[in-house]
Motif scaffolding. Structure first.
Motif, mmCIF file in Angstrom:
data_model
loop_
_atom_site.group_PDB
_atom_site.id
_atom_site.type_symbol
_atom_site.label_atom_id
_atom_site.label_comp_id
_atom_site.label_asym_id
_atom_site.label_seq_id
_atom_site.Cartn_x
_atom_site.Cartn_y
_atom_site.Cartn_z
ATOM 1 N N PRO A 1 0.769 -1.270 0.231
ATOM 2 C CA PRO A 1 -0.081 0.025 -0.003
ATOM 3 C C PRO A 1 0.804 1.138 -0.059
ATOM 4 N N ARG A 2 0.280 2.378 -0.327
ATOM 5 C CA ARG A 2 0.980 3.586 -0.367
ATOM 6 C C ARG A 2 0.342 4.456 0.839
ATOM 7 N N PRO A 3 1.405 5.089 1.505
ATOM 8 C CA PRO A 3 1.066 5.989 2.447
ATOM 9 C C PRO A 3 0.052 6.989 2.336
ATOM 10 N N VAL A 4 -0.975 7.375 3.460
ATOM 11 C CA VAL A 4 -1.889 8.637 3.050
ATOM 12 C C VAL A 4 -1.635 9.364 4.477
ATOM 13 N N LEU A 5 -1.548 10.781 4.134
ATOM 14 C CA LEU A 5 -1.234 11.780 5.275
ATOM 15 C C LEU A 5 -2.645 11.914 5.900
ATOM 16 N N HIS A 6 -2.529 11.838 7.168
ATOM 17 C CA HIS A 6 -3.733 12.404 8.038
ATOM 18 C C HIS A 6 -3.103 13.290 9.123
ATOM 19 N N ALA A 7 -3.807 13.660 9.822
ATOM 20 C CA ALA A 7 -3.636 14.266 11.134
ATOM 21 C C ALA A 7 -4.351 13.984 12.431
ATOM 22 N N VAL A 8 -3.668 13.801 13.528
ATOM 23 C CA VAL A 8 -3.932 13.451 14.897
ATOM 24 C C VAL A 8 -3.532 14.717 15.602
ATOM 25 N N GLN A 9 -4.757 15.024 16.233
ATOM 26 C CA GLN A 9 -4.292 16.253 17.472
ATOM 27 C C GLN A 9 -3.444 17.148 16.718
ATOM 28 N N ASP A 10 -3.767 17.590 15.510
ATOM 29 C CA ASP A 10 -2.945 18.753 14.630
ATOM 30 C C ASP A 10 -1.788 18.193 14.175
ATOM 31 N N ARG A 11 -1.205 17.009 14.330
ATOM 32 C CA ARG A 11 0.189 16.505 14.082
ATOM 33 C C ARG A 11 -0.039 15.516 13.082
ATOM 34 N N PRO A 12 0.870 15.593 11.957
ATOM 35 C CA PRO A 12 0.818 14.796 10.786
ATOM 36 C C PRO A 12 1.090 13.230 11.165
ATOM 37 N N ALA B 1 8.477 -1.626 16.826
ATOM 38 C CA ALA B 1 7.739 -0.373 17.057
ATOM 39 C C ALA B 1 7.177 -0.639 18.600
ATOM 40 N N PRO B 2 6.655 0.597 19.369
ATOM 41 C CA PRO B 2 6.228 0.307 20.306
ATOM 42 C C PRO B 2 4.733 -0.082 20.448
ATOM 43 N N ARG B 3 4.303 -0.116 19.415
ATOM 44 C CA ARG B 3 2.712 -0.873 19.043
ATOM 45 C C ARG B 3 2.956 -1.859 17.811
ATOM 46 N N GLY B 4 2.706 -3.066 18.019
ATOM 47 C CA GLY B 4 2.734 -4.095 17.297
ATOM 48 C C GLY B 4 4.055 -4.608 16.919
ATOM 49 N N GLY B 5 4.907 -4.557 17.983
ATOM 50 C CA GLY B 5 6.393 -5.108 17.732
ATOM 51 C C GLY B 5 6.453 -6.425 17.772
ATOM 52 N N GLY B 6 7.477 -7.044 17.319
ATOM 53 C CA GLY B 6 7.423 -8.447 17.041
ATOM 54 C C GLY B 6 7.293 -9.209 15.814
ATOM 55 N N ILE B 7 6.862 -10.175 15.629
ATOM 56 C CA ILE B 7 6.342 -10.980 14.320
ATOM 57 C C ILE B 7 5.217 -11.444 14.415
ATOM 58 N N GLY B 8 4.416 -10.995 13.460
ATOM 59 C CA GLY B 8 3.143 -11.531 13.249
ATOM 60 C C GLY B 8 2.284 -10.774 12.078
ATOM 61 N N LEU B 9 0.954 -11.107 11.999
ATOM 62 C CA LEU B 9 0.360 -10.633 11.000
ATOM 63 C C LEU B 9 -0.068 -9.272 11.187
ATOM 64 N N ARG B 10 -0.023 -8.202 10.205
ATOM 65 C CA ARG B 10 -0.514 -6.924 10.549
ATOM 66 C C ARG B 10 -1.337 -6.375 9.545
ATOM 67 N N ASN B 11 -2.338 -5.445 9.872
ATOM 68 C CA ASN B 11 -3.187 -4.770 8.666
ATOM 69 C C ASN B 11 -2.883 -3.480 8.507
ATOM 70 N N TRP B 12 -2.103 -2.775 9.010
ATOM 71 C CA TRP B 12 -1.823 -1.445 8.906
ATOM 72 C C TRP B 12 -0.616 -1.190 9.562
ATOM 73 N N VAL B 13 -0.032 0.048 9.103
ATOM 74 C CA VAL B 13 0.990 0.635 9.685
ATOM 75 C C VAL B 13 0.948 2.298 9.836
ATOM 76 N N PHE B 14 1.366 2.720 10.932
ATOM 77 C CA PHE B 14 1.467 4.191 10.878
ATOM 78 C C PHE B 14 2.666 4.713 11.442
ATOM 79 N N ASN B 15 3.101 5.927 11.073
ATOM 80 C CA ASN B 15 4.317 6.683 11.573
ATOM 81 C C ASN B 15 3.911 8.212 11.893
ATOM 82 N N ALA B 16 4.009 8.380 13.298
ATOM 83 C CA ALA B 16 3.316 9.627 13.672
ATOM 84 C C ALA B 16 4.248 10.560 14.082
ATOM 85 N N THR B 17 4.107 12.020 13.943
ATOM 86 C CA THR B 17 4.984 12.844 14.506
ATOM 87 C C THR B 17 4.194 13.205 15.927
#
Length: 213
Positions: free
Chosen positions: A4-15, A31-47
């Motif tokens: 998938p391609r990343p899509v830009l969103h905003a959470v609490q006025d931060r990208p 990552a602090p959320r969803g670390g380790g090995i397993g099946l994952r449905n999404w990824v986010f990178n938050a400022t």
């Protein structure tokens, strides 16, 4: 299987950059959320704020996921870097999306207490076009670290990374797995080149002085 391609969103006025998968991908992450090995449905990178000091980053990332309407299991990465400065590099079907914050670099094997703790984050979200075995996924994490360190060294940064760097590598959950993810393997070599290119370009985005190196 197309990443998938990343899509830009905003959470609490931060990208926030969000990757939504049509079906689960096999992933390895620190990552602090969803670390380790397993099946994952999404990824986010938050400022987050520069002096981020949330007592529970895992819970905070979970709150962000809920606010973004991300269901099921996924990977949440946090950084003080503006994720709108993300750089993507591709090589032989492998993609690496990197946000590079190297204002406080450290040497991995520095003497104890040689440097004060300070945040500064290089986050890498990487996608393989083919399945990797679990061993190859572990190997691929090491390859990302090696390529990142090479890019920092060649750009004149005095360190091998930062204390809060995080990596996520995702691959299709089906198919005959590649057994190796090292820098001379088929997928690992492409991964190394993509990460090296993305980190090098990201350093120039964050600090134009690196253009002169």
């Amino acid at each position: 299987m197309t990443a998938p391609r990343p899509v830009l969103h905003a959470v609490q006025d931060r990208p926030v950059l969000v990757w939504r998968c049509e079906r689960p991908w096999l992933a390895i992450s620190s990552a602090p959320r969803g670390g380790g090995i397993g099946l994952r449905n999404w990824v986010f990178n938050a400022t987050v704020v520069t002096d981020y000091d949330h007592p529970d980053p895992t819970a905070h990332a979970g709150e962000m996921a809920a606010g973004l309407g991300l269901p099921g299991e996924g990977i949440g990465l946090l950084t003080a870097v503006d994720v709108r400065h993300e750089v993507t590099a591709a090589d032989s079907g492998v993609r690496a999306s990197v946000t590079t914050g190297a204002n406080v670099p450290v040497w991995a094997a520095a003497p104890e207490r040689a440097q004060a703790w300070a945040a500064g984050t290089i986050n890498a979200v990487c996608w393989s076009p083919v399945r990797l075995s679990e061993a190859a996924l572990v190997n691929a994490v090491a390859t990302v670290a090696e390529a990142k360190a090479q890019a920092l060294l060649e750009s004149g940064v005095a360190g091998t990374g930062t204390v809060t760097d995080a990596t996520a590598i995702l691959c299709p959950a089906d198919g005959e797995p590649e057994l190796y993810g090292g820098p001379r393997s088929r997928i690992g070599s492409a991964l190394a080149r993509a990460v090296h290119a993305a980190v090098t370009a990201g350093l120039r985005v964050e600090d134009p002085r690196h253009d002169r190196l």
